[in-house]
Design a protein around this motif. Structure first.
Motif, PDB file in Angstrom:
ATOM      1  N   CYS A  66     -27.486  18.910  -0.124  1.00  0.00           N
ATOM      2  CA  CYS A  66     -26.400  17.961  -0.305  1.00  0.00           C
ATOM      3  C   CYS A  66     -25.186  18.665   0.254  1.00  0.00           C
ATOM      4  N   GLY A  67     -25.324  19.308   1.447  1.00  0.00           N
ATOM      5  CA  GLY A  67     -24.108  20.209   1.863  1.00  0.00           C
ATOM      6  C   GLY A  67     -24.582  21.545   1.464  1.00  0.00           C
ATOM      7  N   GLY A  68     -23.714  22.530   1.291  1.00  0.00           N
ATOM      8  CA  GLY A  68     -24.184  24.064   1.250  1.00  0.00           C
ATOM      9  C   GLY A  68     -24.592  24.656   2.291  1.00  0.00           C
ATOM     10  N   VAL A  69     -24.982  25.817   2.311  1.00  0.00           N
ATOM     11  CA  VAL A  69     -25.339  26.819   3.316  1.00  0.00           C
ATOM     12  C   VAL A  69     -26.742  27.465   2.891  1.00  0.00           C
ATOM     13  N   ILE A  70     -28.071  27.293   3.730  1.00  0.00           N
ATOM     14  CA  ILE A  70     -29.198  27.906   3.267  1.00  0.00           C
ATOM     15  C   ILE A  70     -29.438  28.865   4.671  1.00  0.00           C
ATOM     16  N   LYS A  71     -29.422  30.205   4.195  1.00  0.00           N
ATOM     17  CA  LYS A  71     -29.931  31.153   5.364  1.00  0.00           C
ATOM     18  C   LYS A  71     -31.352  31.667   4.915  1.00  0.00           C
ATOM     19  N   GLY A  72     -32.070  30.940   5.596  1.00  0.00           N
ATOM     20  CA  GLY A  72     -33.717  31.154   5.035  1.00  0.00           C
ATOM     21  C   GLY A  72     -34.703  29.764   5.403  1.00  0.00           C
ATOM     22  N   ASP A  73     -35.822  30.239   5.438  1.00  0.00           N
ATOM     23  CA  ASP A  73     -36.669  28.961   5.572  1.00  0.00           C
ATOM     24  C   ASP A  73     -36.901  27.990   4.650  1.00  0.00           C
ATOM     25  N   VAL A  88     -28.616  24.784   7.639  1.00  0.00           N
ATOM     26  CA  VAL A  88     -29.869  25.508   7.589  1.00  0.00           C
ATOM     27  C   VAL A  88     -30.012  26.504   8.857  1.00  0.00           C
ATOM     28  N   LEU A  89     -29.914  27.762   8.355  1.00  0.00           N
ATOM     29  CA  LEU A  89     -30.164  28.634   9.394  1.00  0.00           C
ATOM     30  C   LEU A  89     -31.489  29.252   9.218  1.00  0.00           C
ATOM     31  N   VAL A 103     -24.953  17.604  10.448  1.00  0.00           N
ATOM     32  CA  VAL A 103     -25.890  18.790   9.926  1.00  0.00           C
ATOM     33  C   VAL A 103     -26.124  19.982  11.080  1.00  0.00           C
ATOM     34  N   LEU A 104     -26.164  20.939  10.532  1.00  0.00           N
ATOM     35  CA  LEU A 104     -26.445  22.265  11.594  1.00  0.00           C
ATOM     36  C   LEU A 104     -27.818  22.699  11.047  1.00  0.00           C
ATOM     37  N   VAL A 105     -28.877  22.847  11.989  1.00  0.00           N
ATOM     38  CA  VAL A 105     -30.103  23.405  11.906  1.00  0.00           C
ATOM     39  C   VAL A 105     -30.178  24.386  13.033  1.00  0.00           C
ATOM     40  N   ASN A 106     -30.293  25.483  12.587  1.00  0.00           N
ATOM     41  CA  ASN A 106     -30.637  26.719  13.831  1.00  0.00           C
ATOM     42  C   ASN A 106     -32.056  27.264  13.459  1.00  0.00           C
ATOM     43  N   GLY A 107     -33.208  26.746  13.732  1.00  0.00           N
ATOM     44  CA  GLY A 107     -34.346  27.117  13.646  1.00  0.00           C
ATOM     45  C   GLY A 107     -35.305  25.971  13.930  1.00  0.00           C
ATOM     46  N   GLU A 108     -36.716  26.447  13.935  1.00  0.00           N
ATOM     47  CA  GLU A 108     -37.758  25.512  14.296  1.00  0.00           C
ATOM     48  C   GLU A 108     -37.921  24.652  13.334  1.00  0.00           C
ATOM     49  N   CYS A 109     -38.228  23.311  13.679  1.00  0.00           N
ATOM     50  CA  CYS A 109     -38.675  22.292  12.693  1.00  0.00           C
ATOM     51  C   CYS A 109     -39.980  21.716  12.957  1.00  0.00           C
ATOM     52  N   ILE A 110     -40.691  21.909  12.082  1.00  0.00           N
ATOM     53  CA  ILE A 110     -42.102  21.334  12.041  1.00  0.00           C
ATOM     54  C   ILE A 110     -42.295  20.113  11.211  1.00  0.00           C
ATOM     55  N   THR A 111     -42.468  19.151  11.710  1.00  0.00           N
ATOM     56  CA  THR A 111     -42.440  17.785  10.921  1.00  0.00           C
ATOM     57  C   THR A 111     -43.713  16.893  11.584  1.00  0.00           C
ATOM     58  N   LEU A 112     -44.886  16.895  10.653  1.00  0.00           N
ATOM     59  CA  LEU A 112     -45.942  16.264  10.933  1.00  0.00           C
ATOM     60  C   LEU A 112     -46.418  15.468   9.581  1.00  0.00           C
TER      61      LEU A 112
END
Length: 141
Positions: A66-73, A88-89, A103-112
């Motif tokens: 809900c906002g905030g910053v995550i540096k991790g998977d 999400v970094l 939103v900002l996502v810098n990483g790989e997204c796997i959604t199945l």
């Protein structure tokens, strides 16, 4: 829309101004509004608040940022919802992904959504992380 678990009790709260360095395991729902530097694992749902700064990999049933910053998977099989202004970094691995505007996502997204395809992709992702020197072990509840 939030992804909920059957457990309705909040087991862990890290409030604004609080910080944890190290690994945090929650048997149920966890709400994080403060800072975490380590690893965050929950058998239930994880809420990341707008003031949170999380430098940790998150393994949970489902996650709302809900906002905030995550540096991790983030590994959350049942769902990930990123609300406006969430950052999400890192990689996201889930069956259901919902992204709001801004939103900002810098990483790989796997959604199945298919269970077998998801498990196969998740295991390949975990293997790739292991080769890179990063391990993902999940507590069995």
């Amino acid at each position: 829309m939030a992804f909920h678990t059957d457990d309705i009790s909040m087991n862990t709260i890290v409030g604004v101004g609080s910080s944890i360095t190290g690994n945090l395991y929650s048997a149920g729902i966890a709400r994080i509004d403060g800072d975490i530097d380590g690893k965050l694992e929950s058998a239930g749902h994880v809420w990341i608040g707008s003031e949170a700064r999380v430098k940790a990999d998150i393994i949970a049933h489902s996650v709302d940022v809900c906002g905030g910053v995550i540096k991790g998977d983030i590994l959350a099989p049942e769902g990930v919802h990123l609300y406006s202004k969430a950052v999400v970094l890192g990689d996201i691995v889930t069956k259901h992904l919902q992204l709001d505007d801004n939103v900002l996502v810098n990483g790989e997204c796997i959604t199945l959504s298919d269970e077998e395809a998801f498990e196969d992709a998740k295991n390949r992702w975990i293997d790739a992380k292991a080769v890179a020197g990063k391990t993902f072990t999940v507590h069995e509840s």
